[in-house]
Design a protein around this motif. Structure first.
Motif, PDB file in Angstrom:
ATOM      1  N   ALA A  69      -3.908 -40.449  42.592  1.00 16.38           N
ATOM      2  CA  ALA A  69      -4.774 -41.548  43.038  1.00 16.38           C
ATOM      3  C   ALA A  69      -6.109 -41.543  42.312  1.00 16.38           C
ATOM      4  CB  ALA A  69      -5.022 -41.431  44.542  1.00 16.38           C
ATOM      5  N   PRO A  70      -6.683 -42.710  42.071  1.00 17.51           N
ATOM      6  CA  PRO A  70      -8.035 -42.774  41.509  1.00 17.51           C
ATOM      7  C   PRO A  70      -9.065 -42.378  42.562  1.00 17.51           C
ATOM      8  CG  PRO A  70      -7.298 -44.977  42.056  1.00 17.51           C
ATOM      9  CD  PRO A  70      -6.130 -44.064  42.319  1.00 17.51           C
ATOM     10  N   LEU A  71     -10.285 -42.195  42.128  1.00 14.01           N
ATOM     11  CA  LEU A  71     -11.342 -41.801  43.060  1.00 14.01           C
ATOM     12  C   LEU A  71     -11.780 -42.952  43.959  1.00 14.01           C
ATOM     13  CD1 LEU A  71     -13.492 -39.468  40.790  1.00 14.01           C
ATOM     14  CD2 LEU A  71     -12.251 -38.825  42.860  1.00 14.01           C
ATOM     15  N   SER A  72     -11.625 -44.162  43.489  1.00 14.35           N
ATOM     16  CA  SER A  72     -11.944 -45.349  44.298  1.00 14.35           C
ATOM     17  C   SER A  72     -10.881 -46.409  44.033  1.00 14.35           C
ATOM     18  CB  SER A  72     -13.337 -45.894  43.948  1.00 14.35           C
ATOM     19  OG  SER A  72     -14.346 -45.007  44.390  1.00 14.35           O
ATOM     20  N   MET A  74      -8.576 -49.321  42.780  1.00 14.00           N
ATOM     21  CA  MET A  74      -8.399 -50.054  41.527  1.00 14.00           C
ATOM     22  C   MET A  74      -7.334 -51.121  41.789  1.00 14.00           C
ATOM     23  SD  MET A  74      -8.440 -46.786  38.865  1.00 14.00           S
ATOM     24  CE  MET A  74      -8.647 -47.746  37.346  1.00 14.00           C
ATOM     25  N   PRO A  75      -7.711 -52.244  42.367  1.00  9.92           N
ATOM     26  CA  PRO A  75      -6.726 -53.226  42.829  1.00  9.92           C
ATOM     27  C   PRO A  75      -5.801 -53.757  41.740  1.00  9.92           C
ATOM     28  CG  PRO A  75      -8.898 -53.718  43.718  1.00  9.92           C
ATOM     29  CD  PRO A  75      -9.086 -52.638  42.712  1.00  9.92           C
ATOM     30  N   ARG A  76      -6.298 -53.883  40.519  1.00 15.40           N
ATOM     31  CA  ARG A  76      -5.441 -54.395  39.430  1.00 15.40           C
ATOM     32  C   ARG A  76      -4.524 -53.309  38.906  1.00 15.40           C
ATOM     33  NH1 ARG A  76      -2.329 -54.854  36.178  1.00 15.40           N
ATOM     34  NH2 ARG A  76      -2.155 -56.232  34.369  1.00 15.40           N
ATOM     35  N   LEU A  77      -5.054 -52.145  38.638  1.00 17.95           N
ATOM     36  CA  LEU A  77      -4.265 -51.099  37.989  1.00 17.95           C
ATOM     37  C   LEU A  77      -3.472 -50.264  38.985  1.00 17.95           C
ATOM     38  CD1 LEU A  77      -3.850 -50.189  35.047  1.00 17.95           C
ATOM     39  CD2 LEU A  77      -5.495 -48.360  35.481  1.00 17.95           C
ATOM     40  N   ALA A  78      -4.012 -50.054  40.166  1.00 21.81           N
ATOM     41  CA  ALA A  78      -3.358 -49.205  41.166  1.00 21.81           C
ATOM     42  C   ALA A  78      -3.383 -49.900  42.523  1.00 21.81           C
ATOM     43  CB  ALA A  78      -4.052 -47.852  41.235  1.00 21.81           C
ATOM     44  N   PRO A  79      -2.677 -51.037  42.658  1.00 18.93           N
ATOM     45  CA  PRO A  79      -2.772 -51.827  43.886  1.00 18.93           C
ATOM     46  C   PRO A  79      -2.294 -51.092  45.138  1.00 18.93           C
ATOM     47  CG  PRO A  79      -0.990 -52.624  42.477  1.00 18.93           C
ATOM     48  CD  PRO A  79      -1.783 -51.656  41.669  1.00 18.93           C
ATOM     49  N   ALA A  80      -1.370 -50.158  44.990  1.00 17.87           N
ATOM     50  CA  ALA A  80      -0.864 -49.407  46.143  1.00 17.87           C
ATOM     51  C   ALA A  80      -1.592 -48.077  46.326  1.00 17.87           C
ATOM     52  CB  ALA A  80       0.630 -49.166  45.991  1.00 17.87           C
ATOM     53  N   GLY A  81      -2.606 -47.833  45.485  1.00 24.03           N
ATOM     54  CA  GLY A  81      -3.390 -46.614  45.618  1.00 24.03           C
ATOM     55  C   GLY A  81      -2.965 -45.479  44.722  1.00 24.03           C
ATOM     56  N   ALA A  99      -8.474 -55.021  34.426  1.00 29.57           N
ATOM     57  CA  ALA A  99      -8.027 -53.626  34.328  1.00 29.57           C
ATOM     58  C   ALA A  99      -9.001 -52.806  33.500  1.00 29.57           C
ATOM     59  CB  ALA A  99      -6.624 -53.564  33.721  1.00 29.57           C
ATOM     60  N   ARG A 100      -9.496 -53.366  32.417  1.00 28.57           N
ATOM     61  CA  ARG A 100     -10.453 -52.621  31.588  1.00 28.57           C
ATOM     62  C   ARG A 100     -11.733 -52.321  32.355  1.00 28.57           C
ATOM     63  NH1 ARG A 100      -8.320 -56.161  27.713  1.00 28.57           N
ATOM     64  NH2 ARG A 100     -10.108 -57.599  27.850  1.00 28.57           N
ATOM     65  N   ALA A 101     -12.177 -53.265  33.169  1.00 24.28           N
ATOM     66  CA  ALA A 101     -13.371 -53.028  33.981  1.00 24.28           C
ATOM     67  C   ALA A 101     -13.116 -51.931  35.011  1.00 24.28           C
ATOM     68  CB  ALA A 101     -13.801 -54.315  34.671  1.00 24.28           C
ATOM     69  N   GLU A 102     -11.931 -51.944  35.611  1.00 24.02           N
ATOM     70  CA  GLU A 102     -11.586 -50.891  36.572  1.00 24.02           C
ATOM     71  C   GLU A 102     -11.514 -49.529  35.885  1.00 24.02           C
ATOM     72  OE1 GLU A 102      -8.887 -53.538  39.724  1.00 24.02           O
ATOM     73  OE2 GLU A 102      -7.976 -51.925  38.547  1.00 24.02           O
ATOM     74  N   ILE A 103     -10.960 -49.490  34.677  1.00 21.14           N
ATOM     75  CA  ILE A 103     -10.861 -48.238  33.934  1.00 21.14           C
ATOM     76  C   ILE A 103     -12.252 -47.702  33.618  1.00 21.14           C
ATOM     77  CG2 ILE A 103     -10.240 -47.297  31.664  1.00 21.14           C
ATOM     78  CD1 ILE A 103      -7.687 -49.117  31.875  1.00 21.14           C
ATOM     79  N   ALA A 104     -13.145 -48.574  33.167  1.00 21.86           N
ATOM     80  CA  ALA A 104     -14.511 -48.137  32.851  1.00 21.86           C
ATOM     81  C   ALA A 104     -15.194 -47.558  34.088  1.00 21.86           C
ATOM     82  CB  ALA A 104     -15.314 -49.302  32.290  1.00 21.86           C
ATOM     83  N   VAL A 108     -16.488 -43.520  34.803  1.00 19.28           N
ATOM     84  CA  VAL A 108     -17.806 -43.131  35.319  1.00 19.28           C
ATOM     85  C   VAL A 108     -17.660 -42.284  36.568  1.00 19.28           C
ATOM     86  CG1 VAL A 108     -19.951 -44.006  36.334  1.00 19.28           C
ATOM     87  CG2 VAL A 108     -19.012 -45.081  34.268  1.00 19.28           C
ATOM     88  N   ARG A 109     -16.777 -42.664  37.474  1.00 18.53           N
ATOM     89  CA  ARG A 109     -16.588 -41.892  38.710  1.00 18.53           C
ATOM     90  C   ARG A 109     -16.097 -40.483  38.417  1.00 18.53           C
ATOM     91  NH1 ARG A 109     -14.698 -47.090  40.735  1.00 18.53           N
ATOM     92  NH2 ARG A 109     -12.556 -46.562  40.130  1.00 18.53           N
ATOM     93  N   GLN A 110     -15.174 -40.344  37.473  1.00 19.87           N
ATOM     94  CA  GLN A 110     -14.654 -39.015  37.164  1.00 19.87           C
ATOM     95  C   GLN A 110     -15.707 -38.148  36.471  1.00 19.87           C
ATOM     96  OE1 GLN A 110     -10.640 -38.867  35.563  1.00 19.87           O
ATOM     97  NE2 GLN A 110      -9.947 -40.519  36.921  1.00 19.87           N
ATOM     98  N   LEU A 111     -16.530 -38.752  35.627  1.00 10.01           N
ATOM     99  CA  LEU A 111     -17.656 -38.020  35.047  1.00 10.01           C
ATOM    100  C   LEU A 111     -18.653 -37.604  36.128  1.00 10.01           C
ATOM    101  CD1 LEU A 111     -18.258 -40.178  31.857  1.00 10.01           C
ATOM    102  CD2 LEU A 111     -17.645 -37.751  31.840  1.00 10.01           C
TER     103      LEU A 111
END
Length: 277
Positions: A69-72, A74-81, A99-104, A108-111
């Motif tokens: 799971a991502p840290l927050s 990501m509705p486009r890339l990970a809609p089910a979490g 998706a690119r905005a969600e990735i960016a 930042v969150r992982q850093l």
């Protein structure tokens, strides 16, 4: 000429078993780098143990956009979490500005999660399944790193090497050539942003538990570059790993081989800064 090489274990914090194996090898002086998955729930608990190796090994972010799971949200890339597979990330990163905005934002969150737990910036950044070099991901990552950190403060992994060097090593040649092709242009893009980059890369493996990984380690040093980096994937297998990742059976094999590994006298284990001179 190579003055030594970096030996980097990927996937710290993926599972407790993987992390314990890496900590064991760091304690034995068998690794000079490891990258952490800061989106995994083990990260905050294990970060203090990893922090003890600051200055003795490069501690970095293993950017993860394809596992768990991502840290927050990501509705486009990970809609089910749950983060999708590599192919879906690659497609979405090229096709979708959302998706690119969600990735960016996730980068930042992982850093942030790395710095909050260790109280310091990472020594380097690379990516799980080399996701950091994907078109649509690499620009966001490199721009964020260039804005966030002083020039030359860290390095990024270039998972490419020359076709001649890859063929000379004779290990997972086709797979290594595909990864090198995927990473085409990444080094130039990183250098334009005044980020350090390794020169020489190996460690791409077939993940066959019947192979002699100790012998492969020596093959990975053939035609080594001047800032050579070898990746590895040690771990202790447990049920969590079996449910999370396809690479299971070879991790204990790699751990045992790394624990017994003695680098050639003319190719010592080094940290990146030591190789820079």
């Amino acid at each position: 000429m190579a003055k030594g090489f970096i030996l980097c274990a990927d996937d710290f914090a993926m599972t407790d078993g993987v992390s314990r194996a890496i900590l064991d090898l760091l304690g034995r002086g068998k690794l000079t780098a490891t990258g952490a998955m800061t989106n995994r729930p083990h990260w905050r608990r294990l970060a203090p143990e990893l922090a003890a190796f600051a200055g003795r090994a490069d501690l970095g972010l293993h950017l993860n956009l394809t596992c768990a799971a991502p840290l927050s949200p990501m509705p486009r890339l990970a809609p089910a979490g749950a983060l999708p597979g590599l192919k879906e990330v690659a497609r979405a990163a090229v096709a979708s500005a959302t998706a690119r905005a969600e990735i960016a934002a996730e980068i930042v969150r992982q850093l942030d999660a790395f710095e909050e737990a260790l109280g310091r910036p990472p020594d380097f950044v690379d990516g799980h399944q080399h996701v950091h070099v994907l078109p649509g991901v690499r620009r966001a990552l490199l721009d964020i790193l260039a804005r966030r950190y002083p020039a030359g403060a860290l390095y990024v992994r270039d998972p490419a090497d020359s076709a001649a060097a890859i063929r000379a090593r004779g290990v997972a040649v086709g797979k290594a050539l595909v990864i090198a092709g995927l990473a085409a242009g990444f080094r130039r893009a990183a250098l334009r942003r005044e980020l350090h980059v390794n020169r020489g890369f190996s460690g791409v493996a077939p993940f066959d538990p019947q192979r002699d990984f100790g012998a492969d380690l020596l093959r990975f040093l053939v035609a080594a570059g001047p800032l050579h980096l070898v990746m590895c994937h040690p771990g202790f297998a447990d049920e969590e790993l079996r449910e999370l990742d396809p690479v299971v059976a070879t991790r204990p094999v790699e751990h045992a081989a790394l624990a017994a590994f003695a680098p050639p006298p003319d190719m010592p284990l080094r940290r990146f800064r030591d190789l820079l001179g």
